[in-house]
Design a protein around this motif. Structure first.
Motif, mmCIF file in Angstrom:
data_model
loop_
_atom_site.group_PDB
_atom_site.id
_atom_site.type_symbol
_atom_site.label_atom_id
_atom_site.label_comp_id
_atom_site.label_asym_id
_atom_site.label_seq_id
_atom_site.Cartn_x
_atom_site.Cartn_y
_atom_site.Cartn_z
ATOM 1 N N LEU A 115 28.217 37.543 38.840
ATOM 2 C CA LEU A 115 27.797 39.254 39.333
ATOM 3 C C LEU A 115 28.377 40.148 38.184
ATOM 4 O O LEU A 115 27.231 41.521 37.735
ATOM 5 N N ALA A 116 29.203 39.861 37.413
ATOM 6 C CA ALA A 116 30.141 41.194 36.202
ATOM 7 C C ALA A 116 28.551 41.047 35.316
ATOM 8 O O ALA A 116 28.129 41.262 34.323
ATOM 9 N N ALA A 117 27.887 39.247 34.893
ATOM 10 C CA ALA A 117 26.668 39.411 33.624
ATOM 11 C C ALA A 117 25.647 40.163 33.912
ATOM 12 O O ALA A 117 24.703 41.074 33.671
ATOM 13 N N ILE A 118 24.970 40.467 35.499
ATOM 14 C CA ILE A 118 24.085 40.725 35.853
ATOM 15 C C ILE A 118 24.371 42.278 35.794
ATOM 16 O O ILE A 118 23.385 43.322 35.785
ATOM 17 N N SER A 119 25.669 42.752 35.944
ATOM 18 C CA SER A 119 26.062 44.148 36.047
ATOM 19 C C SER A 119 25.890 44.669 34.773
ATOM 20 O O SER A 119 25.805 45.741 34.231
ATOM 21 N N TRP A 120 26.383 44.182 33.379
ATOM 22 C CA TRP A 120 26.312 44.268 31.860
ATOM 23 C C TRP A 120 24.983 43.921 31.513
ATOM 24 O O TRP A 120 24.636 44.693 30.992
ATOM 25 N N TRP A 121 24.090 43.555 32.107
ATOM 26 C CA TRP A 121 22.761 43.574 32.245
ATOM 27 C C TRP A 121 21.862 44.072 32.485
ATOM 28 O O TRP A 121 20.803 45.612 31.526
ATOM 29 N N THR A 122 22.914 44.806 33.727
ATOM 30 C CA THR A 122 22.076 46.734 33.750
ATOM 31 C C THR A 122 22.056 47.335 33.971
ATOM 32 O O THR A 122 22.068 48.638 34.161
ATOM 33 N N GLY A 123 23.363 47.824 32.446
ATOM 34 C CA GLY A 123 24.324 49.068 32.022
ATOM 35 C C GLY A 123 25.549 49.320 32.599
ATOM 36 O O GLY A 123 25.614 50.262 33.114
ATOM 37 N N ASP A 124 25.649 48.304 34.327
ATOM 38 C CA ASP A 124 26.786 48.596 35.232
ATOM 39 C C ASP A 124 28.232 48.227 34.572
ATOM 40 O O ASP A 124 28.559 47.272 35.102
ATOM 41 N N ALA A 340 19.101 47.680 45.611
ATOM 42 C CA ALA A 340 19.138 46.639 46.649
ATOM 43 C C ALA A 340 19.983 45.472 46.854
ATOM 44 O O ALA A 340 20.785 44.601 46.582
ATOM 45 N N LEU A 341 19.150 44.834 45.587
ATOM 46 C CA LEU A 341 20.388 43.485 44.336
ATOM 47 C C LEU A 341 21.813 43.704 44.294
ATOM 48 O O LEU A 341 22.399 42.383 45.052
ATOM 49 N N LEU A 342 22.064 44.852 43.915
ATOM 50 C CA LEU A 342 23.435 44.815 43.030
ATOM 51 C C LEU A 342 24.390 44.885 44.241
ATOM 52 O O LEU A 342 25.479 44.197 44.681
ATOM 53 N N PHE A 343 23.743 46.063 45.345
ATOM 54 C CA PHE A 343 24.193 46.034 46.809
ATOM 55 C C PHE A 343 25.092 44.736 47.255
ATOM 56 O O PHE A 343 26.192 44.755 47.637
ATOM 57 N N ALA A 344 23.315 43.747 47.683
ATOM 58 C CA ALA A 344 23.616 42.900 48.040
ATOM 59 C C ALA A 344 25.201 41.601 47.275
ATOM 60 O O ALA A 344 25.691 41.442 48.206
ATOM 61 N N LEU A 345 24.800 41.815 45.790
ATOM 62 C CA LEU A 345 25.455 41.235 45.280
ATOM 63 C C LEU A 345 26.613 41.218 45.544
ATOM 64 O O LEU A 345 28.096 40.553 45.803
ATOM 65 N N SER A 346 27.075 42.906 45.705
ATOM 66 C CA SER A 346 28.675 43.460 46.166
ATOM 67 C C SER A 346 29.244 42.720 47.248
ATOM 68 O O SER A 346 30.568 42.463 47.048
ATOM 69 N N ILE A 347 28.582 42.657 48.072
ATOM 70 C CA ILE A 347 28.561 42.437 49.283
ATOM 71 C C ILE A 347 28.747 40.995 49.069
ATOM 72 O O ILE A 347 29.940 40.679 49.783
ATOM 73 N N ALA A 348 28.063 40.555 48.743
ATOM 74 C CA ALA A 348 28.610 38.673 48.001
ATOM 75 C C ALA A 348 29.737 38.743 48.114
ATOM 76 O O ALA A 348 31.148 37.746 48.433
ATOM 77 N N VAL A 349 30.536 39.278 46.925
ATOM 78 C CA VAL A 349 31.921 39.460 46.549
ATOM 79 C C VAL A 349 32.431 40.139 47.537
ATOM 80 O O VAL A 349 33.809 39.361 47.573
ATOM 81 N N GLY A 350 32.214 40.857 48.656
ATOM 82 C CA GLY A 350 33.346 41.473 49.402
ATOM 83 C C GLY A 350 33.281 40.506 49.951
ATOM 84 O O GLY A 350 34.591 40.408 50.942
ATOM 85 N N LEU A 351 32.381 39.442 50.389
ATOM 86 C CA LEU A 351 33.381 37.959 51.939
ATOM 87 C C LEU A 351 33.513 37.348 50.796
ATOM 88 O O LEU A 351 33.769 36.281 51.597
ATOM 89 N N THR A 352 33.055 37.335 49.104
ATOM 90 C CA THR A 352 33.825 36.174 48.773
ATOM 91 C C THR A 352 35.422 36.326 48.469
ATOM 92 O O THR A 352 36.282 36.922 48.119
ATOM 93 N N PRO A 353 36.257 34.804 49.690
ATOM 94 C CA PRO A 353 37.825 35.082 49.460
ATOM 95 C C PRO A 353 38.599 34.340 48.356
ATOM 96 O O PRO A 353 38.185 33.635 48.032
#
Length: 921
Positions: A115-124, A340-353
């Motif tokens: 997720l961090a790699a995708i965020s860096w690629w999108t400039g976030d 929406a993809l970034l948001f869904a990935l964030s949801i995935a992180v939030g659900l990851t224990p």
């Protein structure tokens, strides 16, 4: 001491195979049998062992550079410098950078990195910073804890490690007594005598003495043996012990496991005694040669690990369903599929224990440190859970219910009159036996003291002995007097001796043991038992013709001389400990090999009112169904063999109990292995310590009761995190789905979800230090994955109710109803979401009213208060623009307490309903 325990905990949970080599030997041996590799060995090793088995004794010692009296200390040091320590599968510590990599590479961290790699690629870059912080925090904490545990490994081994009796030969340079250091402990070494030393210090050529209960410390060749029976089922799968001799019977045998005079590391002596020379140590042993293959076969997961895995996969499966659903809803309703993809990935992180491994590790480490303060050493991770889940404790009698301070109270003939002849015979038997020396022998020798032995005993010399075993329940020695005549003296359980007697000594005359006299003898012994005395019978005969070797067949036609009676007073602390265990839902069952009258008397003295006494003979006659009923209706089991004890434990387990077994003798080893949690003491025989999961540094039921409570406290704290995570994550995602369906913008940005998740995880990092309600410690606790799922579905939507109220408040009260004002909407939900998530820590940690009836420990209070303050500060402080938040109006903070109080009130009300309907674990 505290840090010592950490080694074992992380060994079981994080890197069980690499870090439990010392205590995992039994587990690996079991795997040898299961996989079948134990019947094979490298050809070179097989040839070497076969050659050693056939070699002449003197030639073999010369080849090893040894001597019949053992090595000198300098010789041993020189050999150890070449061969290394006697350790199997010992790995050098990992370089720090490899250790750090192992701590990082778990599925949760890899998902966050993606997720961090995708965020860096999108400039976030903000998302990259937050995600990176989460990964670094989790990895470094795990790295730090494992490093501490690794440094403590040697101390743990020294604490409960095995020792061996080794012969040390004096040399001109070594003749004076001196001290050696083993694991930091200075031990006095008197050259020319047998010394006890850690098994890891053995070298090829060492001469070792073996007796019943000893683990075989290395591959050895038997030099001399007397009725030596070795249990090597772990290597061969054979259920019966194998007799070993000082010579190999045939020259054609090539299978190492069939050699008559070769002993293998990791097996154990069941009965008899022997002297052996060490052939190979460490990885050069038969077991060491096979270890590389066995290591590829992992041990099956424990119930604890399965429970953690089930919870983890529950949340991961939930993530795999909900994240795509969030993506589809937001992509379809908002039209921006990238966002929406970034948001869904964030949801995935939030659900990851992602904090589950860290929380579990920290909680168990904290529990183990607390147990160490109570003189309890945990060898296996799941033992903490099993200790807390235990609902039946089986224990032996001697040393647990009694002081284990045995004194010889009486020595009488068969009619109950004091007899010095009986004391003389008992002294000769105890003085000359070299097998399994027990407290009864020590009591006999202590009674005579250091002065002259009774009668003519000093003039006798030993000829032979017939070692004790748990089937005959007696042992014999053969001595010769000044006239050269042999005298066989047998000592053991009354019934075991009576089976071998046909005469009785009365007033100095040997008379037939008629049924009437037999009844009289039993009545005298029973009267002593009723007084709480342990009665041992003594018999003798003069075999003709005399010879040099004797066996079990010679134990017949004996003359009963009388009895010696011993007193082992009950411990004063036992009644209190039994009451405490009963109050915590752990009834105690006594499993003993002693007479039933002695067992019943001791139990009565300590306040354990037995519902019934079951004898070993009754157990033998019962089928499994009958025994399953009997173990529930009886509390005292007497005259048991080791197999009886094991069978009783297995029946209790089959009845659905979580069974603990406390024992310290060789006769307890099968039951220790069969129990859910085997408990022994640091002074136990080798095989009992090896079989146990938990080691007590003090043999006391009170210590064990404290361990049970701490085990439950540890497990309860871990369940808190799991329940909080499951319910909170479910509620958040449910709220997101509702908001995404009706709001024309994202209810919360990915960066908001990540920061919220990070802060929430930090708030829960203090859970291992939390206190637990006394009510939760009174009952055994077990994994109930179904209950966790029900809890998540029940409490998760409660937070969604107040999330939806917050949506309505931001939309209608503050006018945050357009994409242009979405930052205000998102800031408002960010604060409410973080505060309710943090409050749930206190609401779910107890079924009581939080802060009033049950208050969290100060570390958890301080951590959650700090996180709540941070949550309010972030939208109002200088970091708000970077996090895409904005300051909230004063009216918001006036309404905020109403939302939080309403949330707490509804959760508390629903807790009451939940407890009444399903209870609270």
């Amino acid at each position: 001491m505290h840090i010592t325990i950490l080694k074992n905990l992380f060994a079981g949970f994080l890197r069980a195979r690499r870090m439990t080599r010392h205590f995992g030997r039994r587990i690996m041996l079991d795997t040898v049998v299961r996989t079948g590799v134990g019947r094979e060995a490298p050809d070179t090793l097989s040839r070497t062992l076969a050659e050693a088995a056939l070699a002449d004794r003197d030639a073999l010692l010369a080849r090893l550079g040894s001597h019949a009296d053992g090595l000198t200390e300098r010789q041993a040091e020189a050999i150890r410098a070449r061969t290394g320590f006697n350790e199997v599968g010992h790995e050098k510590p990992l370089p720090w950078w490899r250790h750090l990599w192992h701590c990082y590479r778990n599925p949760f961290n890899l998902l966050l990195t993606l997720l961090a790699a995708i965020s860096w690629w999108t400039g976030d870059l903000e998302a990259v910073t937050v995600i990176g912080t989460m990964v670094v925090f989790s990895t470094l904490l795990r790295f730090w804890q494992e490093a501490r545990s690794s440094r403590a490994a040697d101390a743990l081994k020294a604490l409960v490690g095995n020792t061996a009796t080794v012969a040390r030969r004096p040399a001109s340079a070594d003749a004076a007594p001196h001290a050696e250091t083993y694991f930091g402990v200075r031990l006095a070494v008197d050259p020319g005598r047998d010394v006890e030393m850690p098994v890891r210090m053995l070298v090829p050529g060492d001469i070792v003495r073996l007796a019943a209960g000893d683990m075989i410390p290395a591959d050895c060749r038997v030099l001399s043996a007397k009725d030596l029976f070795v249990a090597q089922a772990a290597m061969t799968g054979e259920s019966l012990p194998v007799e070993k001799f000082a010579e190999q019977a045939g020259a054609s045998t090539r299978n190492p496991l069939e050699l008559d005079d070769i002993l293998f590391m990791g097996t154990n002596v069941v009965s008899g005694s022997a002297t052996a020379v060490v052939l190979a140590t460490g990885d050069r042993t038969y077991f060491g040669a096979l270890a590389g293959r066995v290591q590829a076969v992992d041990r099956g997961p424990t119930s604890f690990q399965m429970g953690v895995n089930q919870v983890s996969w529950l949340l991961i499966r939930f993530m795999l369903v909900m994240a795509p659903l969030v993506l589809l809803i937001n992509g379809y309703t908002k039209g921006d599929w990238g966002e929406a993809l970034l948001f869904a990935l964030s949801i995935a992180v939030g659900l990851t224990p992602e904090m589950l491994p860290m929380i579990a590790t920290s909680t168990l480490a904290k529990g183990a440190v607390a147990l160490s303060r109570r003189k309890v050493v945990v060898k296996r991770l799941d033992a903490i859970q099993n200790l807390g889940a235990m609902d039946v404790l089986c224990t032996d009698k001697t040393g647990t219910l009694t002081e284990d301070r045995i004194v010889l109270a009486r020595h009488e003939d068969a009619w109950g009159a004091a007899s010095d002849r009986v004391l003389e015979l008992a002294w000769l038997n105890s003085r000359h036996q070299t097998g399994l020396r027990n407290p009864l022998d020590e009591a006999v020798l202590e009674r005579v003291g250091t002065g002259a032995p009774p009668g003519q005993a000093a003039s006798y010399r030993k000829i032979d002995e017939i070692p004790f075993d748990f089937e005959r329940r007696r042992m014999s020695v053969v001595v010769a007097g000044a006239d050269g005549r042999h005298l066989l003296i047998s000592k053991g359980a009354v019934e075991g001796i009576l089976k071998a007697c046909d005469r009785v000594l009365h007033d100095g005359v040997e008379t037939p043991l008629t049924p009437e006299r037999l009844e009289r003898v039993r009545a005298v012994a029973s009267a002593l038992n009723d007084e709480g005395l342990l009665v041992v019978a003594v018999a003798y005969r003069m075999p003709e013709p005399a010879r040099e070797a004797y066996g079990v067949a010679d134990e017949q036609g004996l003359v009963l001389a009388g009895t010696v009676a011993f007193l082992d007073p009950p411990k004063e602390s036992v009644p209190q400990a039994l009451a405490a265990l009963a109050a915590h839902g752990v009834p105690v069952k006594v499993l003993t090999g002693d007479n039933e009258r002695v067992a019943a008397k001791v139990c009565s003295d300590v306040g354990l009112a037995p519902r019934g006494v079951l004898l070993g003979g009754d157990v033998e006659a019962m089928d499994d169904a009958a025994l399953a009923r009997a173990v529930e209706s009886h509390d005292v089991f007497a005259q048991l063999t080791p197999m009886h004890k094991e069978r009783i434990v297995r029946r209790l387990k089959a009845n659905g109990h979580v069974v603990g077994f406390l024992g310290d003798g060789i006769n307890d080893a099968p039951a220790l292995r069969a129990a859910d949690v085997g408990i022994s003491v640091d002074t136990a025989v080798d095989i009992a310590r090896e079989a146990a999961d938990i080691i007590l540094l003090e043999k006391s039921l009170m210590v064990l009761e404290e361990g049970v409570v701490e085990g439950r406290r540890t497990f309860a704290n871990m369940l808190k995190y799991i329940k909080m995570t499951a319910s909170s994550n479910f509620g958040n995602v449910f709220s997101v789905l509702v908001a995404s369906a009706f709001i024309p913008f994202l209810p919360m940005l990915p960066i908001h979800l990540l920061v919220q998740n990070l802060l929430y995880d930090v708030s829960q990092s203090a859970i291992p230090f939390d206190r637990v309600d006394e009510e939760q410690l009174r009952r055994p606790q077990r994994w109930q994955p179904g209950e966790i799922g029900r809890f998540m579905l029940f409490f998760g939507p409660i937070s969604s109710v107040f999330d939806i109220l917050t949506f309505a408040m931001m939309w209608f009260v503050f006018g945050a109803d357009t994409p242009a004002r979405q930052t205000l909407f998102q800031s408002g939900w960010f604060v409410v979401g973080l505060l309710t998530q943090t409050l749930i820590v206190h609401m779910i940690r107890t079924p009581k009213v939080p802060f009033v009836q049950s208050r969290a420990a100060w570390p958890l209070l301080a951590m959650t208060a700090a996180i709540m303050a941070a949550g309010v500060f972030l939208p109002m402080g200088p970091l708000a623009p970077e996090l895409r938040l904005q300051a909230l109006p004063p009216l918001y903070f006036a309404l905020l307490p109403l939302i939080l109080l309403g949330y707490m009130g509804l959760v508390q009300a629903m807790k009451g309903y939940y407890v009444r309907r399903w209870g609270w674990q």
